[in-house]
Design a protein around this motif. Structure first.
Motif, short mmCIF file in Angstrom:
data_model
loop_
_atom_site.label_atom_id
_atom_site.label_comp_id
_atom_site.label_asym_id
_atom_site.label_seq_id
_atom_site.Cartn_x
_atom_site.Cartn_y
_atom_site.Cartn_z
N SER A 11 62.29 6.95 -16.86
CA SER A 11 62.02 5.93 -17.89
C SER A 11 63.00 4.77 -17.78
N VAL A 12 64.27 5.09 -17.58
CA VAL A 12 65.31 4.07 -17.50
C VAL A 12 65.14 3.23 -16.24
N SER A 13 64.83 3.85 -15.13
CA SER A 13 64.72 3.13 -13.85
C SER A 13 63.57 2.13 -13.83
N ARG A 14 62.59 2.31 -14.73
CA ARG A 14 61.46 1.37 -14.79
C ARG A 14 61.74 0.15 -15.66
N LEU A 15 62.83 0.18 -16.40
CA LEU A 15 63.20 -0.97 -17.23
C LEU A 15 63.70 -2.10 -16.34
N LEU A 56 75.35 0.28 -25.18
CA LEU A 56 74.02 -0.25 -24.91
C LEU A 56 73.03 0.81 -25.34
N GLY A 57 71.99 0.41 -26.06
CA GLY A 57 71.00 1.36 -26.53
C GLY A 57 69.68 1.20 -25.80
N ILE A 58 69.00 2.32 -25.54
CA ILE A 58 67.67 2.30 -24.94
C ILE A 58 66.77 3.18 -25.79
N LEU A 59 65.79 2.57 -26.43
CA LEU A 59 64.80 3.31 -27.22
C LEU A 59 63.79 3.92 -26.24
N LEU A 60 63.86 5.23 -26.05
CA LEU A 60 63.03 5.90 -25.07
C LEU A 60 61.70 6.37 -25.63
N SER A 61 61.66 6.65 -26.93
CA SER A 61 60.40 7.05 -27.57
C SER A 61 60.43 6.64 -29.03
N GLY A 62 59.23 6.38 -29.58
CA GLY A 62 59.12 5.99 -30.98
C GLY A 62 59.19 4.49 -31.20
#
Length: 227
Positions: A11-15, A56-62
């Motif tokens: 998920s992170v690598s696709r950002l 640093l924040g990454i909203l992964l779901s929701g």
């Protein structure tokens, strides 16, 4: 991160912020104890000046809301839908009293990466530095477009600006996991005005709406409402 590690990494690598970076460096970041995966329930405080994490924040779901509190009211500034990066602009600033609050709307999973780890990553991989600078530039562009949105003379233009900005980031459809009441607040509109604007954009064949899902049919038609 145990069993969820590969899913989180993918998920992170696709950002955009992490595209093209060295996968070994990314693995090091995610396996570092300064990276923390947390879960939040609806209404929980994810990020604010009162509980500033220096991460640093990454909203992964929701989904979540960006809010600004003043003496009289709480203003909804934006809706966040996963996957989404937040906190990048204020990560290295000295003062935290003007940081916006982020509240979860649904159940959320958030990855926090500490600023010290981000600094180390920047020293290892210049591609990440380029991505970070590009990300900040796009945030400035977003804020300028936000000003444009609020200075538009009618509801259709405000809604069109909002949809175009989010579609550029997320594809061709937006799923509103909470009520349209909050979208009306973001745009500074009454709910009746928002629904009328939706009808106008639908009748123009710029968008379609299926419940809480809005899909862009024609970006060029939508852009004409913003002029």
């Amino acid at each position: 991160m145990c069993g969820s590690y590969i899913k989180v990494r993918d998920s992170v690598s696709r950002l955009k912020l992490f595209m093209g970076v060295d996968i070994d460096n990314l693995n090091d970041i995610l396996s570092d104890k300064r990276s923390e995966l947390l879960k939040f329930g609806p209404g929980d405080n994810i990020y604010s000046s009162d509980e500033y994490r220096g991460c640093l924040g990454i909203l992964l779901s929701g989904s979540a809301q960006v809010r600004k509190r003043n003496a009289d009211d709480t203003i909804i500034l934006n809706q966040l839908y996963s996957p989404k990066v937040f906190g990048a602009a204020g990560l290295f600033q000295k003062y935290t009293d003007d940081i916006s609050q982020i509240i979860s709307v649904t159940d959320c999973t958030v990855l926090f990466i500490h600023s010290s780890l981000i600094k180390e990553y920047m020293q290892k991989d210049f591609k990440f530095v380029e991505n970070y600078l590009t990300f900040l530039s796009e945030r400035v562009r977003f804020l300028n477009k936000k000003i444009d949105c609020f200075t538009q003379s009618n509801a259709e233009a405000k809604l069109a600006f909002y949809l175009l900005e989010h579609i550029e980031e997320d594809g061709f459809s937006l799923v509103f996991q909470d009520s349209f009441k909050n979208l009306a607040k973001i745009l500074g509109l009454g709910r009746a005005s928002l629904y009328r604007a939706l009808d106008v954009l639908i009748d123009s064949e710029s968008i379609t709406r299926d419940g809480k899902i809005i899909t862009i049919l024609d970006k060029q038609k939508l852009k004409k409402f913003c002029k």
